[in-house]
Design an enzyme around this catalytic site. Structure first.
Site, PDB file in Angstrom:
ATOM      1  N   LYS A   1       0.813  -1.216   0.000  1.00  0.00           N
ATOM      2  CA  LYS A   1       0.000   0.000   0.000  1.00  0.00           C
ATOM      3  C   LYS A   1       0.849   1.270   0.000  1.00  0.00           C
ATOM      4  O   LYS A   1       0.418   2.313  -0.491  1.00  0.00           O
ATOM      5  CB  LYS A   1      -0.950   0.010   1.201  1.00  0.00           C
ATOM      6  CG  LYS A   1      -1.972  -1.133   1.193  1.00  0.00           C
ATOM      7  CD  LYS A   1      -3.061  -0.935   0.158  1.00  0.00           C
ATOM      8  CE  LYS A   1      -4.117  -2.040   0.233  1.00  0.00           C
ATOM      9  NZ  LYS A   1      -5.125  -1.925  -0.840  1.00  0.00           N
TER      10      LYS A   1
ATOM     11  N   GLU B   1      -9.587   5.901   2.882  1.00  0.00           N
ATOM     12  CA  GLU B   1     -10.387   4.837   3.480  1.00  0.00           C
ATOM     13  C   GLU B   1      -9.435   3.692   3.774  1.00  0.00           C
ATOM     14  O   GLU B   1      -8.371   3.585   3.160  1.00  0.00           O
ATOM     15  CB  GLU B   1     -11.477   4.382   2.512  1.00  0.00           C
ATOM     16  CG  GLU B   1     -11.045   3.313   1.485  1.00  0.00           C
ATOM     17  CD  GLU B   1      -9.980   3.776   0.504  1.00  0.00           C
ATOM     18  OE1 GLU B   1      -9.781   4.994   0.357  1.00  0.00           O
ATOM     19  OE2 GLU B   1      -9.341   2.903  -0.127  1.00  0.00           O
TER      20      GLU B   1
ATOM     21  N   SER C   1       1.560  -9.731  -0.648  1.00  0.00           N
ATOM     22  CA  SER C   1       1.220  -8.308  -0.599  1.00  0.00           C
ATOM     23  C   SER C   1       1.446  -7.654   0.754  1.00  0.00           C
ATOM     24  O   SER C   1       1.650  -6.444   0.826  1.00  0.00           O
ATOM     25  CB  SER C   1      -0.229  -8.109  -1.046  1.00  0.00           C
ATOM     26  OG  SER C   1      -1.121  -8.853  -0.242  1.00  0.00           O
TER      27      SER C   1
HETATM   28  C1  LIG Z   1      -1.739  -6.909   2.599  1.00  0.00           C
HETATM   29  C2  LIG Z   1      -2.909  -6.593   1.725  1.00  0.00           C
HETATM   30  N1  LIG Z   1      -3.057  -7.263   0.576  1.00  0.00           N
HETATM   31  C3  LIG Z   1      -4.099  -7.024  -0.249  1.00  0.00           C
HETATM   32  C4  LIG Z   1      -5.069  -6.105   0.069  1.00  0.00           C
HETATM   33  C5  LIG Z   1      -6.216  -5.927  -0.868  1.00  0.00           C
HETATM   34  O1  LIG Z   1      -6.160  -4.737  -1.600  1.00  0.00           O
HETATM   35  P1  LIG Z   1      -5.786  -4.724  -3.123  1.00  0.00           P
HETATM   36  O2  LIG Z   1      -6.684  -5.686  -3.816  1.00  0.00           O
HETATM   37  O3  LIG Z   1      -6.016  -3.324  -3.533  1.00  0.00           O
HETATM   38  O4  LIG Z   1      -4.363  -5.098  -3.269  1.00  0.00           O
HETATM   39  C6  LIG Z   1      -4.943  -5.368   1.247  1.00  0.00           C
HETATM   40  C7  LIG Z   1      -5.960  -4.359   1.590  1.00  0.00           C
HETATM   41  O5  LIG Z   1      -6.120  -3.912   2.653  1.00  0.00           O
HETATM   42  C8  LIG Z   1      -3.846  -5.622   2.097  1.00  0.00           C
HETATM   43  O6  LIG Z   1      -3.686  -4.966   3.248  1.00  0.00           O
END
Ligand SMILES: Cc1ncc(COP(=O)(O)O)c(C=O)c1O
Lengths: 269, 386
Positions: B86, B108, B372
């Site tokens: 993020k 948000e 992620s």
């Molecule tokens: C670690 C992590 N992965 C994935 C997501 C999902 O978001 P996005 O689909 O935008 O990657 C989030 C959202 O809060 C997150 O914190």
């Protein structure tokens, strides 16, 4: 220019409402369909008619109303919980339409859901005059405008204090029914005073269109309604104040009727 | 000057109140100028390197690969500062806000990772910061609420609806409608009205750009599959973008299956399909009823607990370039524990969805998974549920 030669019943009826109201400006109460209950909201609509309303803006409750402040948002949520749906709100439109021009206020996803053409066709059959879609800006209106024009429904666009002059002119030139002029930068809700810039906003809107200009968002008192009319607004939209009364009063229709009568008196010549 | 996509096929667009339209135009112009401005780029690149710690490693997961009998690579966004991808987006957008002269930032957050990233960047740049978060999420992601407050942000809990990410996003948009002249809305995923989906994609594509070069260097080949979880879709589109023109690479987006996609309790609009709709300013795959009311999503992971998704994903699905699948709460929780034990990496519950899908594939293919984020924020929730 070619569109001006097409006879549009909704637009014509709205035009008449703006020219024959006999007040400083047309009085346009907003009500949430199905709030607090279906039956009571019908009585509220009828009370508005009797108290001197000229046009009714009928809100369709929606799960995610991005242009609305907390009062109207909560009213919509309550109406949905009470069982309101598109059919029941269109029933209200049908019941009120013989007595007053009805303009439906409905968020884009509900208009798109059955298909724009089918939605507008269904709306036209109720006898309603117009449609306001608060999250359908100029760039997204092509389909809806064509469908509304074909069915004699006025697709009423919105402008805001943030709308720059060139864009205002563009929106003004394709206005049907009236130009819904948002008086404040913000969501729907009561304000203690009209925004400092409201007279300027009305003047800019008037200069941008041949259609009547109705001012809305944040107007709640007879005094504010009168100020809006004095600034040149052809119509005054009052929403949150009335929705709040509908939620608070023992006799919602009675309470809304009293407020609308006061607003009408404020707009008396 | 180059342009930025407003639509991806028929998806995308700008379904917002008129009040915001000039701000979206301003944002688009600012981004078109910034992304070609060497000063902006070098400031962003410098911060990504020295502040965020990029490039993040591409790690050949040792015991996971051994267990699967095939190579599994993890793109370590958990090692990015603040613990998830993020920050890439928050840094880029906050620098952009400064260029635009906006000193108040709103955002948000669901899992709290985007909120923490935004609060962090606001601390770094000295900007005012308000974070909207569903009241249910302030409960289940408590550590992140504390982090945001420590960083100087105001966390505004939202009590409407299911009190999760959808309502937080709506509240942030309403704030923006009210304060648009002073405020920039740092949207946290590849969703929202144009130009946001393209802007967020541009800022997140660093994930895939790095990973593609890293895997080529390491293996001398491209992966067979690139896998990422999809909430709004920012880590997925950020990872996929570099591989879009490599037709031999399959792109797999993993959505939240919740209690099962045959129940109403999931967060998998791309997988389930159905009529497209408008949520939070763009036309995309969403969860809705017949009349167009938005249906509440459900997922054990706050970051995937969202009934919409980015418009480019809907386009990639329809075109067949990417495939979308769903993983249930139970499968994600199992993968969370398994990967933690096997690799010594505690993944975010969001990420655990992508890992669960990979763990279930019993072929010999080379997988690259976007890890992620890290899962410290999820400990209390996981321990309570399993
Ligand atoms: C670690 C992590 N992965 C994935 C997501 C999902 O978001 P996005 O689909 O935008 O990657 C989030 C959202 O809060 C997150 O914190």
């Amino acid at each position: 220019m070619s569109d001006l030669t097409i006879t549009q019943t909704g637009t014509e009826r709205l035009a008449r409402a703006f020219s024959e109201h006999g007040k400083r400006a047309a009085l346009m109460p907003y009500m949430m369909g199905g709030y607090p209950t279906h039956e009571e909201s019908l009585r509220i609509g009828q009370a508005c008619v009797q108290a001197g309303a000229d046009i009714i803006e009928l809100g369709v409750p929606y799960s995610d109303p991005l242009a609305d402040g907390p009062v109207i948002h909560a009213a919509g949520t309550k109406a949905l919980t009470a069982g309101a749906n598109i059919a029941s709100v269109l029933e209200l439109a049908r019941a009120l339409a013989p007595d007053i021009p009805v303009v439906l206020m409905c968020y884009a996803n509900m208009v798109l859901a059955p298909g724009v053409e089918a939605f507008v066709d269904r709306l036209a059959r109720t006898g309603a005059c117009g449609l306001i879609v608060p999250d359908l800006p100029l760039e997204e209106t092509e389909q809806a405008l064509a469908a509304c024009d074909a069915h004699g429904i006025a697709l009423v666009p919105l402008v805001a204090p943030t709308t720059p002059p060139e864009r205002l002119a563009q929106i003004g030139s394709q206005t049907r029914g009236f130009l819904y002029t948002v008086s404040v930068v913000g969501t729907t809700g009561e304000r203690a005073a009209l925004s400092e810039r409201f007279a300027e906003v009305v003047a800019a809107a008037k200069a941008a269109t041949h259609a009547p200009v109705a001012l809305g968002f944040g107007i709640s008192t007879p005094e504010q309604a009168r100020q809006a009319a004095q600034a040149g607004a052809d119509g005054v939209i009052v929403g949150t104040r009335l929705v709040r009364a509908a939620g608070e009063a023992q006799d919602p229709a009675g309470a809304v009727g009293v407020l609308v009568a006061e607003l009408a008196a404020g707009l008396a010549l | 000057m180059s342009t930025i996509e407003h639509r991806f096929g028929r998806y995308g667009g700008q379904f917002v109140p008129e009040t915001l339209m000039p701000a979206l135009a301003e944002l688009e112009q600012a981004w078109l100028a910034a992304r070609e401005d060497p000063n902006y780029r070098s400031e962003l690149e410098g911060l990504l390197r020295d502040f965020a710690g990029r490039p993040t490693p591409l790690y050949r997961a040792r015991r996971l690969s051994e267990r699967m009998g095939r190579p599994v690579y993890l793109k370590r966004e958990d090692l990015n500062h603040t613990g998830s991808h993020k920050l890439n987006n928050a840094l880029g957008q906050a620098l952009l806000a400064k260029r635009m002269g906006k000193r108040r930032i709103i955002a948000e957050t669901g899992a709290g990772q985007h909120g923490v990233a935004t609060a962090t960047v606001c601390a770094l740049l000295g900007l005012e910061c308000v974070i909207y978060m569903g009241a249910e999420d302030t409960r289940r992601q408590r550590p992140n609420v504390q982090r945001m407050e420590l960083l100087g942000a105001t966390v505004q809990p939202i009590d409407a609806g299911a009190r999760t990410l959808k309502e937080a996003t709506s509240a942030a948009i309403r704030d923006w409608v009210t304060n648009v002249q002073s405020t920039h809305y740092v949207i946290g995923s590849a969703v929202g009205p144009a130009p946001y989906p393209a802007l967020v994609r541009d800022l997140q594509r660093v994930i895939g750009d790095e990973a593609r070069a890293q895997v080529l260097k390491r293996e001398g080949r491209l992966p067979s599959r690139v896998i990422a979880c999809v909430g709004g879709g920012s880590n997925a589109i950020g990872t996929f973008t570099a591989f879009l023109d490599d037709p031999q690479v399959q792109l797999i987006g993993v959505e939240a299956g919740g209690e099962g996609i045959n129940t109403p309790r999931h967060g998998a609009p791309l997988t389930v399909g159905g009529r497209a709709g408008v949520l939070h300013g763009s036309l995309s795959a969403i969860m809705q009823d017949e009349e167009g009311q938005i249906i509440e999503a459900h997922s054990v992971s706050a970051g995937l607990d969202y009934p919409g998704t980015g418009p480019q994903h809907a386009f990639l699905r329809d075109s067949g370039r990417a495939r979308y699948v769903a993983v249930t709460d139970a499968q994600a929780l199992a993968a969370f524990r398994e990967v933690t034990r096997l690799e010594g990496i505690i993944p975010a519950l969001e990420t655990a969805h992508a890992l669960a899908w990979t763990l279930a594939q019993e072929d010999g293919e080379l997988d690259l998974v976007c890890l992620s984020g890290r899962g410290d924020k999820d400990l209390a929730e996981v321990l309570a549920l399993t």
